[in-house]
Design a protein around this motif. Structure first.
Motif, mmCIF file in Angstrom:
data_model
loop_
_atom_site.group_PDB
_atom_site.id
_atom_site.type_symbol
_atom_site.label_atom_id
_atom_site.label_comp_id
_atom_site.label_asym_id
_atom_site.label_seq_id
_atom_site.Cartn_x
_atom_site.Cartn_y
_atom_site.Cartn_z
ATOM 1 N N LEU A 114 4.541 0.229 -12.488
ATOM 2 C CA LEU A 114 3.457 0.179 -11.690
ATOM 3 C C LEU A 114 2.253 -0.131 -11.882
ATOM 4 C CD1 LEU A 114 5.131 3.784 -10.598
ATOM 5 C CD2 LEU A 114 4.955 1.976 -8.970
ATOM 6 N N ALA A 115 2.244 -0.787 -13.097
ATOM 7 C CA ALA A 115 0.691 -1.478 -13.646
ATOM 8 C C ALA A 115 0.032 -1.940 -12.592
ATOM 9 C CB ALA A 115 1.158 -2.101 -14.738
ATOM 10 N N GLN A 116 -1.187 -1.972 -12.840
ATOM 11 C CA GLN A 116 -2.280 -2.568 -11.996
ATOM 12 C C GLN A 116 -2.169 -2.107 -10.486
ATOM 13 O OE1 GLN A 116 -1.913 -6.641 -12.807
ATOM 14 N NE2 GLN A 116 -2.736 -6.469 -14.977
ATOM 15 N N ASN A 117 -1.935 -0.823 -10.008
ATOM 16 C CA ASN A 117 -2.074 -0.293 -8.859
ATOM 17 C C ASN A 117 -3.316 0.736 -8.996
ATOM 18 O OD1 ASN A 117 0.358 -0.775 -6.927
ATOM 19 N ND2 ASN A 117 1.357 -0.773 -9.050
ATOM 20 N N MET A 118 -3.592 1.252 -7.887
ATOM 21 C CA MET A 118 -4.666 2.175 -7.872
ATOM 22 C C MET A 118 -4.334 3.486 -7.881
ATOM 23 S SD MET A 118 -5.965 -0.626 -4.694
ATOM 24 C CE MET A 118 -7.626 0.084 -4.364
ATOM 25 N N ILE A 119 -3.282 3.900 -8.522
ATOM 26 C CA ILE A 119 -2.823 5.359 -8.890
ATOM 27 C C ILE A 119 -3.793 6.176 -9.397
ATOM 28 C CG2 ILE A 119 -1.066 6.677 -9.660
ATOM 29 C CD1 ILE A 119 0.980 4.107 -9.294
ATOM 30 N N GLU B 112 0.778 -1.366 -0.014
ATOM 31 C CA GLU B 112 -0.147 -0.109 -0.078
ATOM 32 C C GLU B 112 0.736 1.248 0.299
ATOM 33 O OE1 GLU B 112 -2.743 -0.278 3.101
ATOM 34 O OE2 GLU B 112 -3.501 -2.150 2.632
ATOM 35 N N GLN B 113 1.877 1.117 0.533
ATOM 36 C CA GLN B 113 2.942 2.320 0.429
ATOM 37 C C GLN B 113 4.426 1.728 0.644
ATOM 38 O OE1 GLN B 113 2.069 4.741 3.976
ATOM 39 N NE2 GLN B 113 2.593 3.284 5.555
ATOM 40 N N LEU C 22 -0.976 0.548 -4.315
ATOM 41 C CA LEU C 22 -0.330 1.770 -4.168
ATOM 42 C C LEU C 22 -1.221 2.964 -4.635
ATOM 43 C CD1 LEU C 22 3.220 1.075 -5.443
ATOM 44 C CD2 LEU C 22 2.679 1.748 -3.338
ATOM 45 N N GLN C 23 -1.507 3.963 -4.138
ATOM 46 C CA GLN C 23 -2.427 4.976 -4.620
ATOM 47 C C GLN C 23 -1.830 6.234 -5.102
ATOM 48 O OE1 GLN C 23 -6.057 5.684 -1.802
ATOM 49 N NE2 GLN C 23 -6.303 3.646 -1.532
ATOM 50 N N THR C 24 -0.593 6.341 -4.552
ATOM 51 C CA THR C 24 0.284 7.443 -5.157
ATOM 52 C C THR C 24 1.751 6.952 -5.558
ATOM 53 O OG1 THR C 24 1.044 7.907 -2.813
ATOM 54 C CG2 THR C 24 -1.003 9.130 -3.604
#
Length: 70
Positions: free
Chosen positions: A56-61, A10-11, A35-37
């Motif tokens: 960073l594909a398939q994250n929640m950025i 998550e971070q 990851l959101q950021t």
């Protein structure tokens, strides 16, 4: 090469790569996490001497700031 794909990350702590990886890491895969950021402090590309790929594909950025990668 460091693959941390699908690890529910998550971070990323700003000291996560302090163990010498900044000097030698060429590829970093963080795909499929939560990851959101972009972890700006941890991934300043200027500090990675040989890094060529950050995935960073398939994250929640949701947003990428102008200084995300230094």
């Amino acid at each position: 090469i460091l693959s941390l794909q699908f690890c529910s990350i998550e971070q990323i702590d700003k000291h996560a790569f302090d163990s010498g990886l900044r000097q030698s890491l060429k590829e970093l895969y963080l795909d499929g996490n939560q990851l959101q950021t972009i972890p700006t402090d941890a991934l300043l590309t200027a500090q990675f001497k040989q890094l060529r790929i950050i995935s960073l594909a398939q994250n929640m950025i949701k947003q990428i700031s102008a200084d995300s990668f230094g």
